[in-house]
Design a protein around this motif. Structure first.
Motif, mmCIF file in Angstrom:
data_model
loop_
_atom_site.group_PDB
_atom_site.id
_atom_site.type_symbol
_atom_site.label_atom_id
_atom_site.label_comp_id
_atom_site.label_asym_id
_atom_site.label_seq_id
_atom_site.Cartn_x
_atom_site.Cartn_y
_atom_site.Cartn_z
ATOM 1 N N CYS A 172 0.854 -1.184 0.000
ATOM 2 C CA CYS A 172 0.000 0.000 0.000
ATOM 3 C C CYS A 172 0.888 1.231 0.000
ATOM 4 N N GLU A 173 0.941 1.916 -1.125
ATOM 5 C CA GLU A 173 1.841 3.048 -1.266
ATOM 6 C C GLU A 173 1.455 4.199 -0.333
ATOM 7 N N GLU A 199 -0.948 -3.867 -5.603
ATOM 8 C CA GLU A 199 -1.033 -2.667 -4.786
ATOM 9 C C GLU A 199 -2.480 -2.405 -4.391
#
Length: 356
Positions: A172-173, A199
């Motif tokens: 998870c950016e 992601e």
């Protein structure tokens, strides 16, 4: 621990507890280990009332960090972590409310697990914020940590039923926002070696942290506020400031914060399902022991912004000693579905072997 009073990292509280009489029996989490053959080597230091994450104690001093001697050890389970890192103990037993097992594990290069909320009995455990408090352990190897989890879960009636399957490992950016450049670089290098991962997007982490802080403070004051008011000037300055802030949280603010956390939890549960979220365990390496109060407070805010995910969700989270930043250890965290503790430790151990 049978025969001893709980001191909460504060001499005045210890004196009150000793006057009331020592514990007549072990806490269930202690008894499960002792019944399995463990021996108690000692009772180690904690940050006062477990209401901190850097590992400093104004009364007893700061335990060492053997992996990075010029840096803080992390807390609140600072003493157990240092004992394990110094090879004075094989297993450190502690609690994790906002990261109190995972942070010292990350900063001292240890394996540390925060268990699924409610999976291990907290009977006999000094509370801080009961909605988030969870038992956890620190070890020097994934293999021993897995043995501990299996042993305690087998001996604990509250371990739950059914083990959910673990899904894929995801990243998870937006949850990496609190991490500094060195940790982001180290995290990217390790995760690239594990292959392409899907992601996901969580969002709202800053708001969730703010709500978590309010609820934690309200509960901490509910548990300890009377004692704190009756014993003024007995706390270290940092913890005293937190309790002073906690005393001002009113019911409407608490209700609003709880609603925010409920919504956040439901949304993130939908996003993650049975997948395993991989993150840095802490957004920075341990701060220097010479850091000033403002620096330590900034580290605390960034750290809990990241580590509060697990207590908000009630999910287990492990810190595995797989990263390095600025010449110091940092953990790689895996956050799994509720009840997946044993499999999560096993998955983390497998990832450790893959990354070498």
């Amino acid at each position: 621990v049978a025969g001893y009073a709980v001191g909460a990292g504060n001499p005045a509280y210890l004196a009150s507890a000793e006057a009331a009489g020592p514990a007549g029996e072990h806490a269930e989490a202690v008894r499960a280990l002792v019944d399995a053959g463990a021996s108690i080597q000692g009772i180690a230091r904690t940050d006062e009332f477990a209401y901190s994450i850097v590992g400093a104690n104004a009364h007893y001093g700061t335990p060492p960090n053997p992996r990075a001697p010029s840096r803080m050890p992390g807390g609140s389970s600072s003493g157990p972590a240092s004992a394990v890192a110094l090879i004075e103990a094989s297993v450190g037993l502690g609690t994790d409310t906002a990261g109190s097992v995972r942070v010292p594990a990350s900063w001292q290069g240890l394996w540390g697990l925060r268990t699924t909320y409610g999976a291990v009995s907290r009977e006999g455990v000094l509370p801080l914020a009961p909605s988030f408090d969870a038992v956890g352990w620190l070890t020097r190897s994934a293999e021993l940590l897995e043995r501990v989890v299996r042993t305690v879960f087998a001996a604990t009636e509250t371990s739950g039923t059914g083990v959910p399957p673990l899904g894929e490992v995801v990243v998870c950016e937006d949850a990496l926002a609190p991490a500094d450049a060195g940790v982001r670089q180290a995290f990217g290098a390790v995760t690239r070696g594990l292959g392409r991962m899907r992601e996901v997007e969580i969002g709202g982490l800053d708001a969730a942290y703010a709500a978590f802080r309010v609820v934690q403070a309200a509960e901490a004051w509910r548990v300890h506020g009377t004692w704190v008011k009756e014993h003024p000037d007995t706390l270290g300055a940092d913890v005293a400031a937190r309790f002073a802030w906690a005393s001002a949280v009113d019911a409407s603010a608490e209700d609003e914060a709880r609603a925010t956390l409920r919504g956040f939890r439901e949304r993130v549960d939908d996003v993650l399902g049975d997948d395993v979220l991989v993150l840095p365990a802490t957004p920075t390496a341990a701060p220097l022991r010479t850091a000033d109060a403002a620096t330590l407070d900034a580290v605390r805010t960034a750290t809990i912004t990241l580590t509060c995910l697990a207590p908000i969700l009630g999910r287990p989270a492990i810190s595995a000693p797989l990263l390095e930043s600025d010449g110091a250890p940092v953990g790689l965290s895996l956050l799994g579905p509720r009840g997946s503790d044993v499999e999560l430790v096993r998955r983390a151990g497998a990832l450790a072997k893959e990354s070498r």
